[in-house]
Scaffold this active site. Sequence first.
Site, short mmCIF file in Angstrom:
data_model
loop_
_atom_site.label_atom_id
_atom_site.label_comp_id
_atom_site.label_asym_id
_atom_site.label_seq_id
_atom_site.Cartn_x
_atom_site.Cartn_y
_atom_site.Cartn_z
N HIS A 23 22.65 18.79 114.76
CA HIS A 23 23.54 19.81 114.17
C HIS A 23 23.05 21.19 114.59
CE1 HIS A 23 25.06 17.15 110.60
NE2 HIS A 23 25.81 17.00 111.67
N HIS A 79 34.05 7.56 111.83
CA HIS A 79 33.78 8.98 111.48
C HIS A 79 33.93 9.79 112.76
CE1 HIS A 79 31.65 12.51 110.19
NE2 HIS A 79 30.44 12.12 110.53
N GLU A 81 32.82 12.79 113.71
CA GLU A 81 31.85 13.77 114.21
C GLU A 81 31.38 13.36 115.61
OE1 GLU A 81 28.79 14.72 111.32
OE2 GLU A 81 28.43 16.67 112.26
N ASP A 83 28.80 13.05 117.35
CA ASP A 83 27.72 12.11 117.67
C ASP A 83 28.20 10.66 117.66
OD1 ASP A 83 27.92 12.83 114.91
OD2 ASP A 83 26.04 11.82 114.48
N HIS A 145 29.70 11.34 105.01
CA HIS A 145 29.55 12.65 104.41
C HIS A 145 30.66 13.63 104.81
CE1 HIS A 145 27.81 14.74 108.13
NE2 HIS A 145 28.12 13.53 108.49
N ASP A 164 27.31 6.79 109.04
CA ASP A 164 26.16 7.65 108.71
C ASP A 164 25.39 7.17 107.47
OD1 ASP A 164 26.21 9.58 110.73
OD2 ASP A 164 27.67 10.82 109.68
N TYR A 192 16.79 12.18 105.38
CA TYR A 192 18.21 12.12 105.75
C TYR A 192 19.07 12.28 104.49
CZ TYR A 192 22.17 9.79 108.26
OH TYR A 192 23.35 9.44 108.85
N HIS A 225 22.97 5.50 112.77
CA HIS A 225 21.76 6.19 113.23
C HIS A 225 20.53 5.39 112.80
CE1 HIS A 225 23.76 9.92 114.36
NE2 HIS A 225 24.31 10.02 113.16
FE1 FEO Z 1 28.26 12.80 110.53
FE2 FEO Z 1 26.21 11.04 112.47
O1 FEO Z 1 27.56 12.21 112.11
#
Ligand code: FEO
Length: 396
Positions: A23, A79, A81, A83, A145, A164, A192, A225
């Site tokens: 981020h 999701h 995002e 990544d 999230h 996530d 995290y 992750h």
């Molecule tokens: Fe919310 Fe791993 O991205």
Amino acid sequence: MGIKINESITWVGKKDWELRHFHGVEYSTHRGSSYNSYLVRDEKVALIDTVWKPYAKEFVANLKKEIDLKQIDYIIINHGEEDHSGALPELMKEIPDTPIYCTKNGVRSLKGQYHMDWNFITVKTGDRLSLGKKELIFIEARMLHWPDSMFCYLTGDNVLFSNDAFGQHYASEFLFNDQVDQAELYQEAIKYYANILTPFSSFVEKKINEFVSLNLPVSMILTSHGVSWRNNPLQIVEQYMKWAQDYQENQITLIYDTMWNGTREMAEAIAAGIKAAKPDINVKQYNIGRSDKNDVITEVFKSKAILVGSPTINKGILSSVSAILEEIRGLEFKNKKASAFGTYGWSGESVKMITNLLKECGMEIIDDGIRSQWNPDDDFKAQCTEYGKHIANAVG
Ligand code: FEO
């Protein structure tokens, strides 16, 4: 290359051993991270999530070694995002008509980022997608999230793909929790949660209760992750329930920065007082100017109370202290006490200013704090020690 998890699921993600910030520079990743993507083979084939954009070409090249891309029937994006969705543009060049399953907010997020009108199929909680003998069940996980987040569950194998949630920024040659150093895993998992999920704790609790009420057996939780969970996979769900309920340990954390060591000396004298009054309290001290902010946030998460210190400079406080307070404010910690301390030479605004900022952070303020004009002498250090005892008793 892919790593086979069982007869139907293959990990096809990317391990990012080099990553040190995520981020932008918002999140430190001392142990790297991974972007986990999964290929699920039944009569139909589904790809669940992709990887971060810089690894898009590598991802697609490796995926081609695993499967003829044209055999992928469905893409699931849990999701949006970058990544997890960052390889979509590269992948969709090869299979442009393949349907992409995501939530309604997922469509907004993907269109907003990539400006492509791919073949989106919107799903909501309870929707099912047949892969042949097995099905994927979709479960929206709004605010875990992001507003677009969702989980999916593979029947037959009883696997929850949680994206996530339940993950860690943790690169490992291994895929599962029981294969790695347990202290490292715990540290990365709590960091995290503290840094990413704290503001969404009420959603965490609600979503877990909702998932438990579905009575779906869980043999594995495959995260997006870090390492995934098998061998009592629900241990991380139970841990999240504890963390979501205004978690605290028997800890007080002092966070300060110092110009000429006066504020540091105050911190040490206060810490000695806390320890003298309540030897069982774990007292930790961090000079925030020299510490990793995400590690310090993790300590705040674990604390019953925080004491924040800064000398007065330019009628204000040191920028390192204001920065960590801004971080704490955004994370909306609940059920924590706080107080301020610091030295000054002339005008002396820092303690009052920190106290006001701690109020804005939602902290329960213990008192007006303690300040020392010039460097504390032995008499004043003794006062700081008495103040530490008072804090220990106030925190309990
Ligand atoms: Fe919310 Fe791993 O991205």
